[in-house]
Scaffold this motif. Structure first.
Motif, short mmCIF file in Angstrom:
data_model
loop_
_atom_site.label_atom_id
_atom_site.label_comp_id
_atom_site.label_asym_id
_atom_site.label_seq_id
_atom_site.Cartn_x
_atom_site.Cartn_y
_atom_site.Cartn_z
N SER A 221 1.07 -1.26 -0.13
CA SER A 221 -0.20 0.14 -0.05
C SER A 221 0.16 1.54 -0.03
O SER A 221 0.49 2.26 -0.24
CB SER A 221 -0.93 0.25 1.43
N ILE A 222 1.70 1.47 -0.33
CA ILE A 222 2.96 2.74 0.35
C ILE A 222 2.68 3.16 -1.18
O ILE A 222 3.23 2.67 -1.96
CB ILE A 222 4.05 1.94 0.01
N PRO A 223 2.58 4.06 -1.37
CA PRO A 223 1.97 5.49 -2.60
C PRO A 223 2.92 5.06 -3.80
O PRO A 223 4.58 5.38 -2.90
CB PRO A 223 1.82 6.42 -1.80
N TYR A 314 -12.80 6.25 0.13
CA TYR A 314 -11.82 6.92 0.87
C TYR A 314 -10.97 5.97 -0.21
O TYR A 314 -11.17 5.05 -1.01
CB TYR A 314 -10.81 6.27 2.83
N LEU A 315 -9.74 6.40 -0.28
CA LEU A 315 -8.53 6.33 -1.13
C LEU A 315 -7.36 5.15 -0.72
O LEU A 315 -7.10 5.59 0.32
CB LEU A 315 -7.90 7.11 -2.21
N MET A 316 -6.28 5.34 -1.63
CA MET A 316 -5.34 4.46 -1.04
C MET A 316 -3.94 4.08 -0.35
O MET A 316 -3.89 3.94 1.03
CB MET A 316 -4.77 3.27 -2.39
N GLU A 317 -4.24 6.07 -0.59
CA GLU A 317 -2.83 6.87 0.32
C GLU A 317 -4.14 7.41 1.32
O GLU A 317 -2.63 7.06 2.54
CB GLU A 317 -2.68 8.45 -0.42
N ASP A 318 -4.75 7.31 1.55
CA ASP A 318 -5.40 7.15 3.40
C ASP A 318 -5.28 5.98 3.63
O ASP A 318 -5.68 5.84 4.60
CB ASP A 318 -7.37 7.33 2.83
N TYR A 319 -5.65 4.65 3.21
CA TYR A 319 -5.66 3.58 3.34
C TYR A 319 -4.03 3.48 3.59
O TYR A 319 -4.03 2.77 5.00
CB TYR A 319 -5.62 2.56 2.40
N PHE A 320 -3.23 3.74 3.08
CA PHE A 320 -1.70 4.10 3.40
C PHE A 320 -1.56 4.16 5.14
O PHE A 320 -0.79 4.27 6.28
CB PHE A 320 -0.59 4.35 2.78
N TYR A 321 -1.83 5.61 5.58
CA TYR A 321 -1.48 6.84 6.37
C TYR A 321 -2.43 5.86 7.54
O TYR A 321 -2.24 5.71 8.56
CB TYR A 321 -2.33 8.09 6.54
N ALA A 322 -3.36 5.09 7.28
CA ALA A 322 -4.30 4.42 7.86
C ALA A 322 -3.52 3.08 8.69
O ALA A 322 -4.35 3.21 10.36
CB ALA A 322 -6.21 4.59 7.76
N GLY A 323 -3.09 3.02 8.39
CA GLY A 323 -1.95 1.49 8.84
C GLY A 323 -1.80 0.67 7.83
O GLY A 323 -1.31 -0.43 8.48
N GLY A 324 -2.57 0.45 6.40
CA GLY A 324 -2.69 -0.68 5.73
C GLY A 324 -3.02 -2.29 6.03
O GLY A 324 -3.42 -2.58 6.93
N LEU A 325 -2.38 -3.03 5.46
CA LEU A 325 -2.56 -4.17 5.24
C LEU A 325 -2.77 -5.29 6.56
O LEU A 325 -3.39 -5.95 7.20
CB LEU A 325 -2.07 -4.34 4.22
N ASN A 359 -6.66 4.82 11.76
CA ASN A 359 -7.87 6.30 10.98
C ASN A 359 -9.11 4.85 11.68
O ASN A 359 -9.24 4.02 10.25
CB ASN A 359 -7.66 6.68 10.06
N ARG A 360 -9.96 5.08 11.90
CA ARG A 360 -10.83 4.02 12.63
C ARG A 360 -12.20 4.49 10.95
O ARG A 360 -13.51 4.16 11.19
CB ARG A 360 -11.61 3.87 13.31
N GLU A 361 -11.83 5.62 10.10
CA GLU A 361 -13.46 6.10 9.19
C GLU A 361 -12.61 5.02 8.16
O GLU A 361 -13.02 4.76 7.05
CB GLU A 361 -12.82 7.71 9.36
N VAL A 362 -11.49 4.56 7.93
CA VAL A 362 -11.02 4.38 6.71
C VAL A 362 -10.35 2.91 6.93
O VAL A 362 -10.94 2.04 6.08
CB VAL A 362 -9.33 5.16 6.23
N ILE A 363 -10.46 1.77 8.38
CA ILE A 363 -10.05 0.78 8.68
C ILE A 363 -11.14 1.07 9.14
O ILE A 363 -10.75 1.16 11.00
CB ILE A 363 -9.15 -0.03 8.37
#
Length: 573
Positions: A221-223, A314-325, A359-363
């Motif tokens: 998930s790293i941009p 949301y988008l992948m950048e947000d997912y990465f910042y939220a903690g990712g896989l 970020n619990r909005e994303v994950i």
């Protein structure tokens, strides 16, 4: 798995004979020192960089970083190109060439003095094609995903690459978007290097590779333009040398349970329906049994935990910042086989013990899912004897149980010619049926299943309809779309016999897709049905048509199924 045997590359470089002289001396014209040929692990860097594949346009730079890591670990890096599949550019569809690219990868690896492989991937088909080819050789192999582009920014909001595409017709019809508006959106949508920033097929494939254990932890998930992408690439270069020393091969990692993990995770992240067709092809190359029904049985009750387009916000950048896989892996916990070996030499679960969600909005947490059952549904019925698929998380809930009259298009050309005719007999309850877009039909099974709705209905505010085809749809797309109908219409599947006005019933809860036409009537129609002429009579496309399997088997070529291992044939020079 300690490494005792002689390095494979020494079959080329180790002899003090004529061919050893030839193999070494010609490479010396690049200025390589003598110790490159004297027992250091040789690492092939398989690169899908191409200026015609914009999602992979940064991989030349990534390759140089990987080389640095290989050299630091005592290996010797050799970069080589393979066919690159640019989803946004190639016609008629990159899926037609996935198997060809995999052959390029397989034979390039097998024919050259390589001990381990780094796969540089990005755009949709580049990941499965490279993994498929590498599986057929079975050397130590590590995937380095190219990464998603940064979030698109448009007029104060977010714009997802890919997902916005499917709104263009409706925006023109109902929101009065001008050409200038679309030019501005076009410029804003893809503002950095990398692949699509939604949980489309490219991100799904990167997620799949990491879940299978083929990347270093956190790589998926790293941009693309984040400095941590280069750090991960350098570490991957170091790690592949250790994998060669330990003889940690793909067959040690890609066991049946790893594929089951991938199915679970794909449901949890809201991954693309294309995941099915690619994972089956990879399993086929490894000789691992994987049936279409497994995707439903294993993924059916997995909760949706990731709030990304096209299933979310949301988008992948947000997912990465939220903690990712890693966060997703920890949330899934006992739903995964956590004790499987991965490319870094550790068990899967151990790789993510320190992952935290920011970020619990994303994950979201497993006990508060976005959808309690998000797995891709596998349908059966007389309209799809061998199966069809639908992505519930991207569909309209009220259409998941639906009965309507078929409006049939015999081909994409027929669809484009008639869909916006004012007198087309179609309403919001109709079922759009598209034929001739399966593996053999187009050929190549294009991403056209989520066809645009007729203009006269979008002007009435209709936003979704049931659509059925033997084709695929982009992982960035959404809607109540039934895909991968098998057998396809071009080879005489029941889909070929559907006529305007036929009643079709979709019931996702019951996993049913039924054409309400009597067996007697279908038999009469079949007796009058004629197969279309082949789409090609020469070249690769002819080979493809002769050997491609149906969607429910992964659409690989039948002659490529099953791995053969890394053999060195007798040198005939």
């Amino acid at each position: 798995m300690s490494h005792k045997k002689k390095l494979r590359s020494q079959e080329w470089f180790g002899g003090n004979d004529k061919m050893g002289f030839v193999h070494r001396s010609w490479l010396r014209n690049q200025g390589y020192p003598d110790d490159y040929f004297r027992g250091r692990p040789v690492i092939g860097i398989c690169n899908t960089w191409s200026e015609l594949t914009p999602c992979n346009g940064h991989l030349r730079d990534i390759a140089e970083v990987v080389k640095k890591g290989v050299l630091e670990a005592g290996g010797v890096p050799f970069e080589f190109p393979v066919m690159s599949l640019g989803e946004t550019i190639m016609r008629p569809t990159t899926m037609l060439f996935r198997n060809l690219a995999s052959m390029d990868v397989e034979e390039s690896i097998r024919a050259n003095p390589l001990d381990g492989i780094i796969l540089l991937t990005g755009c949709d088909k580049t990941t499965p094609s490279l993994i498929m080819g590498a599986c057929s050789v079975d050397l130590p192999t590590l995937v380095v995903p190219g990464g998603p582009m940064l979030n698109g920014k448009f007029r104060g909001g977010e714009i997802g690459s890919g997902s916005f595409n499917w709104q263009i017709k409706a925006k023109k019809d109902t929101e009065e978007f001008t050409d200038e508006d679309f030019l501005e959106a076009e410029i804003c949508a893809a503002r950095s290097a990398g692949h699509c920033n939604t949980m489309g097929t490219a991100s799904t494939m990167a997620t799949m590779a990491e879940t299978l254990g083929l990347t270093l932890p956190g790589a998926s998930s790293i941009p693309a333009v984040d400095a941590r992408k280069k750090a991960m690439a350098q570490l991957s270069g170091r790690r592949i040398v250790e994998m060669v020393k330990n003889d940690l091969k793909l067959s040690d990692i890609l066991v049946r349970e790893a594929f089951e993990n991938a199915i679970v995770v794909n449901a949890a992240v809201g991954g693309s329906t294309n995941f099915i067709i690619h994972l089956q092809a990879i399993a086929g190359r490894m000789g691992v049994p994987l049936e279409l029904e497994d995707f439903d049985r294993i993924g059916r009750h997995v909760p949706l935990l990731v709030n990304l387009m096209p299933s979310g916000k949301y988008l992948m950048e947000d997912y990465f910042y939220a903690g990712g896989l890693g966060v997703v892996m920890n949330e899934l916990g006992d739903l995964l086989h956590g004790q499987l070996m991965t490319a870094n030499g550790r068990h899967l679960a151990d790789n993510y013990v320190n992952a935290r969600c920011y970020n619990r909005e994303v994950i979201v947490s497993r006990d508060q899912p976005l959808n309690p059952a998000a797995g891709i549904a596998v349908l059966k019925g007389n309209l799809c004897e061998n199966g069809a698929v639908i992505k519930p998380s991207a569909a309209t809930p009220k259409l998941m149980q639906h009965r309507g009259k078929a409006v049939v298009f015999e081909s994409m050309e027929d669809y484009h010619a008639r869909i916006d005719e004012p007198d087309l007999d179609i309403d919001a309850d109709s079922v759009i049926v598209l034929k001739g877009v399966g593996p053999k039909g187009y050929p190549g099974m294009p991403e056209v299943g989520n066809v645009d709705l007729p203009r006269k209905l979008t002007l009435q505010g209709v936003k979704d309809m049931v659509r059925i085809s033997d084709g695929r749809m982009s992982g960035t797309a959404y809607g109540t779309v039934v895909l991968h109908v098998s057998p396809e219409s071009t080879i005489g599947g029941t889909l070929a016999l559907v006529q305007d006005g036929d009643e079709i019933e979709l019931d996702v809860e019951r996993r049913m897709l039924q054409l309400h036409v009597s067996d007697e009537e279908l038999a009469a129609r079949r007796a009058n049905w004629q197969a279309p002429d082949p789409m090609a009579t020469r070249g690769y496309v002819r080979i493809y048509l002769d050997h491609v399997e149906q969607a429910d088997r992964g659409a690989d070529l039948d002659v490529l199924v099953g791995k053969s291992g890394a053999k060195v044939d007798r040198d005939l020079h």
